[in-house]
Scaffold this active site. Structure first.
Site, PDB file in Angstrom:
ATOM      1  N   PHE A  39      41.485  47.658 -19.248  1.00 13.83           N
ATOM      2  CA  PHE A  39      41.129  48.564 -18.184  1.00 13.83           C
ATOM      3  C   PHE A  39      40.340  47.614 -16.835  1.00 13.83           C
ATOM      4  CE2 PHE A  39      38.745  46.534 -21.675  1.00 13.83           C
ATOM      5  CZ  PHE A  39      38.813  44.597 -21.132  1.00 13.83           C
ATOM      6  N   GLY A  60      42.518  48.517 -12.653  1.00 12.04           N
ATOM      7  CA  GLY A  60      41.671  48.181 -12.329  1.00 12.04           C
ATOM      8  C   GLY A  60      40.022  48.517 -11.895  1.00 12.04           C
ATOM      9  N   HIS A  61      39.620  47.008 -13.017  1.00 13.99           N
ATOM     10  CA  HIS A  61      38.279  47.287 -12.386  1.00 13.99           C
ATOM     11  C   HIS A  61      37.911  44.976 -12.909  1.00 13.99           C
ATOM     12  CE1 HIS A  61      34.065  46.307 -13.581  1.00 13.99           C
ATOM     13  NE2 HIS A  61      33.595  47.677 -13.189  1.00 13.99           N
ATOM     14  N   PHE A  62      38.601  44.786 -11.870  1.00 14.93           N
ATOM     15  CA  PHE A  62      38.306  44.850 -10.506  1.00 14.93           C
ATOM     16  C   PHE A  62      39.698  44.020  -9.732  1.00 14.93           C
ATOM     17  CE2 PHE A  62      33.954  45.373 -10.398  1.00 14.93           C
ATOM     18  CZ  PHE A  62      34.048  46.461 -10.098  1.00 14.93           C
ATOM     19  N   VAL A  81      37.424  42.159 -14.159  1.00 13.80           N
ATOM     20  CA  VAL A  81      35.525  41.967 -15.061  1.00 13.80           C
ATOM     21  C   VAL A  81      35.156  43.243 -16.095  1.00 13.80           C
ATOM     22  CG1 VAL A  81      32.592  42.244 -14.859  1.00 13.80           C
ATOM     23  CG2 VAL A  81      34.100  40.814 -12.938  1.00 13.80           C
TER      24      VAL A  81
END
Length: 142
Positions: free
Chosen positions: A46, A49-51, A56
């Protein structure tokens, strides 16, 4: 020393990588209380893309990690072994701090009332003793 390792958790939960979000169970009093651990690494899928540039852990995944920990607590009871715990509700969810790569997320759930196949748990996620997320969860056993 952990009470349950990842392999033993997978014998209780149907979740698998990359969606199994707890590494070990550190403490457990069946039907009462559980403490799980998630070592958050930069390699988590994850974080792509986050971020980008500011990784985070998504809050909903912290809540899911708490739910998985609560599910281990419930499904470790003899009457629920071999079953699946599903989310039935969330109340009072609060996000207090960011969770980032390198953090060790301690996931605590205390069992509340249980009627038939529905139960409640109070859950807290902490990093270095600091509260990251709190939530009241409801589970349905199927």
């Amino acid at each position: 020393m952990s009470v349950l390792n990842t392999q033993e958790i997978m014998e209780i939960l149907p979740h698998r990588s990359p969606f199994l979000l707890i590494d070990t169970i550190e403490e457990m009093v069946p039907g009462e209380k559980i403490v799980g651990k998630k070592c958050v690494t930069f390699n988590e899928p994850f974080f792509n893309g986050h971020f980008p540039g500011n990784p985070v852990m998504p809050g909903v995944l912290i809540v899911e990690a708490l739910a998985q920990t609560g599910a281990v607590l419930i499904l470790s009871q003899d009457e629920f072994k071999g079953k699946t715990a599903y989310f039935a509700g969330l109340d009072k969810v609060r996000f207090k701090r960011k969770v980032v790569p390198g953090d060790v997320l301690m996931l605590e759930c205390s069992a509340g009332t249980f009627k038939g196949s529905l139960g409640k748990a109070s859950c807290i996620a902490r990093v270095d003793g600091e509260v990251a997320v709190t939530a009241e969860m409801m589970f349905a056993i199927g």
